[in-house]
Design a protein around this motif. Structure first.
Motif, PDB file in Angstrom:
ATOM      1  N   UNK A   1      28.383  35.684  24.858  1.00  0.00           N
ATOM      2  CA  UNK A   1      28.579  34.839  26.037  1.00  0.00           C
ATOM      3  C   UNK A   1      28.455  35.681  27.312  1.00  0.00           C
ATOM      4  N   UNK A   2      27.825  35.072  28.328  1.00  0.00           N
ATOM      5  CA  UNK A   2      27.541  35.773  29.587  1.00  0.00           C
ATOM      6  C   UNK A   2      28.154  34.995  30.747  1.00  0.00           C
ATOM      7  N   UNK A   3      28.736  35.722  31.698  1.00  0.00           N
ATOM      8  CA  UNK A   3      29.227  35.118  32.946  1.00  0.00           C
ATOM      9  C   UNK A   3      28.741  35.958  34.117  1.00  0.00           C
ATOM     10  N   UNK A   4      28.167  35.285  35.108  1.00  0.00           N
ATOM     11  CA  UNK A   4      27.679  35.964  36.321  1.00  0.00           C
ATOM     12  C   UNK A   4      26.726  37.127  35.993  1.00  0.00           C
ATOM     13  N   UNK A   5      25.877  36.896  34.997  1.00  0.00           N
ATOM     14  CA  UNK A   5      24.847  37.872  34.660  1.00  0.00           C
ATOM     15  C   UNK A   5      25.325  39.069  33.869  1.00  0.00           C
ATOM     16  N   UNK A   6      26.592  39.037  33.402  1.00  0.00           N
ATOM     17  CA  UNK A   6      27.140  40.174  32.659  1.00  0.00           C
ATOM     18  C   UNK A   6      27.788  39.685  31.361  1.00  0.00           C
ATOM     19  N   UNK A   7      27.836  40.575  30.388  1.00  0.00           N
ATOM     20  CA  UNK A   7      28.493  40.267  29.113  1.00  0.00           C
ATOM     21  C   UNK A   7      29.944  39.891  29.367  1.00  0.00           C
ATOM     22  N   UNK A   8      30.385  38.795  28.742  1.00  0.00           N
ATOM     23  CA  UNK A   8      31.765  38.350  28.907  1.00  0.00           C
ATOM     24  C   UNK A   8      32.542  38.387  27.591  1.00  0.00           C
ATOM     25  N   UNK A   9      31.979  37.786  26.529  1.00  0.00           N
ATOM     26  CA  UNK A   9      32.695  37.768  25.254  1.00  0.00           C
ATOM     27  C   UNK A   9      31.705  37.633  24.100  1.00  0.00           C
ATOM     28  N   UNK A  10      32.208  37.916  22.898  1.00  0.00           N
ATOM     29  CA  UNK A  10      31.423  37.784  21.675  1.00  0.00           C
ATOM     30  C   UNK A  10      32.188  36.850  20.745  1.00  0.00           C
TER      31      UNK A  10
END
Length: 528
Positions: A266-275
Motif C-alpha cells: 500500500x502506498x500513500x503520498x507516493x511512498x510505501x505505507x504498509x504491506x
C-alpha cells in the motif's frame, strides 16, 4: 543514522543477501516468504523419502565469492563441490565428448572430433575468460542512467570505457559479436565439430528462447566452482546456499517468516505505507525491498494507481518468454550409458550430461518451441549430483535433475496440466532411452515441474527463471526498464532486489547485494 524498519518480500537468495547486508548496517529487517521454506528457486527439498532434491536451480558457479566472504557463509555450511569432468555429451553413434577443468584432457577429447578445434579451443577459452573478467566488473555496479543524467553517470561510463579499451583487440571484437550475434553463427566462426558446437551451444539457451551469445557468456562467467566457467554442486543441494544465508541473516537479527504471502503493497503520498498479508496481517515498514519479479511487484502487489502509466506499460511489455521445464528423478541405481560399458559411478556421471547430439537437433527443438509446440525431441541437461555428493540419496541410490528445453509457457494447443505427464513419458523418456540402457528400470520417483508449475510454485512469471529475458534490450541500464536500473522505483521507499534487476538471472546474489547498497546510500542521505 536512523534505524529503519525494512521488509524484504521473498526469501530467495537475493532477498536473503539484501537482508543480511541491511541488518548488518543496523536496520530492523523482516523477510516474508510465501512458501513453507526459505530459498525461493534455490532450495533443497525431500521430494521423495530419503532423497534431497534441488527442486529448481541445480548447479552453482555464479554465486559471488565476495558475498561468501563478507557474510562468512562457509561458517554456516556453504560448500561447493567441484566436478571433474564437468561436461559429458553422449552421441547416437557411440562416441562421446567430455570436457572439464584440465586443459590437456580437453584437447585430447576434442581432437577425437577435430584436431583443428582442439587447437582453437584454448584460444576460445582465453578470449571468453578475458571478456568474462571485464563483465565481472559490472556485476556489482549500479548501472548508470541511459542517456547519462548526471556527472556520476558520465563517470561510470568513462570507467567502463577505460576497462573496455583495456581488452585485447580480439576480445573487443568477440564481445561485440557475443552481444549481437546468433550464438550458432558465433560458434561456427570458431569451430567445425558438430559435437563440440552443440555442447557449447547449450549454454546459450538455458532459460532463453533464442540463441543468445550473451547468455552463453553469462554461463561461463562464474568462479564459485574454483575455476572460471566451471560449475559445481552445492553440498546438500542448492538449498545449502540459502540455508547458510538464512543462518547468517538470523545471526544478524533478521526475522524470517515463512507461510507469509504478501497480498499488497500500500502506498500513500507516493511512498510505501504498509504491506498486507494474504492471511490478514499487516506491517508498516519504512522501506520495502521486493525480491519478486518486476511484473509481480508492479502489476500485482503494487496495483495500477501508484506508478506512472508509461512506466507500467513498459513493465507490462517486458519480454518474459520462457521455454524451460524441470524434471527431478529418484533412482534406485546408477544410470548406464550405451557409449560407456561401465556399471559403477564414473566420470560420465559427475558433470552436466548433454542430450543434444548436434546443432541441427537443437535448432529443430527451438523452432518447435517458438511455435508453441514442446520440442518433440527435447534438449535435456542431466545432472546426477549424488555421484559427487553422498549426502543426497540413500546408499547405492541416486538423484537425477533434468532441465528440459524447449517447453514453451504459451502452448499452441492444450494446457501443461493436461499434457505434462504424457510429454514426460513419451518425449523425455524416449530421449533418455536412446542414451541410457537401464533408465526405465531404475526410476523410483518422478517430479515434473512444467513452466506453469514453476510459475505457481516459485512465483516465476511465465516460468521465466531469470525474472525476465536476458536480451540486449533488458540488460544493464535497461533492466528492468530504462531510467529505473538503479534498484529504485517510482515509489519512494520501494526497491527491487531480484533477478529482474541488474545483473539478471542465475544464483549470483549480486542483485541483492547491489540493492542493499542502494538502500543504504539513500538512508545515509536522509536528513536527521
Amino acid at each position: 543514522m536512523k534505524k529503519h524498519c525494512i521488509v524484504v518480500i521473498g526469501a530467495g537468495h537475493n532477498g536473503l543477501v539484501a537482508a543480511c547486508y541491511l541488518a548488518e548496517a543496523g536496520h530492523h529487517v523482516m523477510v516474508l516468504e510465501k512458501r513453507n521454506i526459505v530459498g525461493g528457486s534455490c532450495v533443497t527439498e525431500e521430494t521423495f523419502p530419503g532423497f534431497k532434491i534441488s527442486s529448481a536451480a541445480y548447479v552453482n558457479s555464479l554465486f559471488l565469492n565476495k558475498i561468501v566472504d563478507d557474510l562468512r557463509l562457509r561458517d554456516y555450511g556453504y560448500e561447493v563441490l567441484l566436478r571433474n569432468p564437468s561436461s559429458f555429451t553422449p552421441l547416437p553413434d557411440g562416441r562421446y565428448l567430455m570436457l572439464g577443468p584440465n586443459k590437456e584432457f580437453n584437447l585430447e577429447e576434442i581432437a577425437k572430433f577435430s584436431k583443428y578445434d582442439a587447437r582453437k579451443y584454448a584460444k576460445y577459452e582465453k578470449v571468453l575468460s578475458e571478456i568474462a573478467s571485464f563483465i565481472d566488473t559490472t556485476l556489482t555496479m549500479e548501472p548508470p542512467g541511459l542517456p547519462p543524467q548526471n556527472l556520476s553517470d558520465l563517470t561510470q561510463y568513462l570507467k567502463l570505457a577505460g576497462k573496455l579499451l583495456g581488452l585485447s583487440q580480439k576480445s573487443k571484437i568477440t564481445l561485440a559479436k557475443l552481444i549481437s550475434y546468433d550464438a550458432r553463427l558465433f560458434l561456427d566462426e570458431w569451430f567445425e565439430s558438430d559435437a563440440l558446437k552443440a555442447t557449447l551451444l547449450t549454454d546459450s539457451i538455458i532459460g532463453a528462447t533464442n540463441f543468445s551469445g550473451y547468455v552463453l557468456l553469462h554461463h561461463v562467467m562464474g568462479e564459485a566452482g574454483g575455476v572460471r566457467g566451471v560449475w559445481g554442486y552445492q553440498r546438500g543441494g542448492m538449498g545449502n546456499i540459502t540455508q547458510a544465508l538464512k543462518k547468517a541473516a538470523e545471526d544478524r537479527g533478521v526475522k524470517i517468516y515463512t507461510n507469509h504471502e504478501v497480498k499488497q503493497i500500500k502506498v500513500e503520498n507516493g511512498a510505501v505505507r504498509k504491506v498486507d498479508f494474504a492471511n490478514g496481517g499487516i506491517v508498516f515498514p519504512d522501506i520495502v525491498v521486493s525480491n519478486t519479479d518486476p511484473k509481480l511487484t508492479f502489476l500485482k502487489l503494487l496495483g495500477p494507481d501508484n506508478c506512472p502509466k508509461s512506466f507500467l506499460r513498459k513493465i507490462a511489455n517486458l519480454d518474459f518468454s520462457s521455454a524451460s521445464m524441470k524434471v527431478n528423478l529418484a533412482l534406485s541405481g546408477v544410470p548406464k550409458f550405451f557409449c560407456i560399458d561401465e556399471e559403477d559411478v564414473g566420470p560420465q556421471h559427475r558433470g552436466t550430461i548433454h542430450i543434444a547430439p548436434g546443432v541441427s537437433y537443437i535448432t529443430k527443438a527451438a523452432r518447435e518451441g517458438k511455435r508453441g509446440i514442446p520440442s518433440t525431441e527435447p534438449i535435456l541437461e542431466l545432472t546426477i549430483p549424488s555421484a559427487v555428493d553422498n549426502t543426497l540419496a540413500p546408499a547405492g541410490k541416486h538423484i537425477m535433475n533434468i532441465f528440459v528445453q524447449f517447453a514453451p509457457y504459451h502452448l499452441r494447443e492444450g494446457s501443461w496440466d493436461e499434457i505434462k505427464q504424457k510429454y514426460f513419458e513419451k518425449n523425455i523418456m524416449d530421449a533418455l532411452k536412446k542414451y541410457i540402457v537401464n533408465i526405465e528400470n531404475i526410476i523410483e520417483g518422478v517430479q515434473i515441474l512444467s513452466p506453469l508449475d514453476l510459475e505457481r510454485e516459485f512465483s516465476l512469471t511465465e516460468g521465466n527463471i531469470f525474472h525476465g529475458a536476458m536480451t540486449l534490450g533488458q540488460l544493464f541500464s535497461m533492466r528492468p526498464v530504462r531510467g529505473y536500473a538503479n534498484y529504485r522505483t517510482p515509489v519512494k521507499g520501494l526497491y527491487l532486489c531480484g533477478a529482474g534487476a541488474h545483473p539478471g538471472g542465475g544464483v549470483m546474489g549480486a542483485a541483492g547485494y547491489n540493492a542493499a547498497r542502494a538502500v543504504l546510500e539513500d538512508v545515509q542521505k536522509e536528513k536527521p
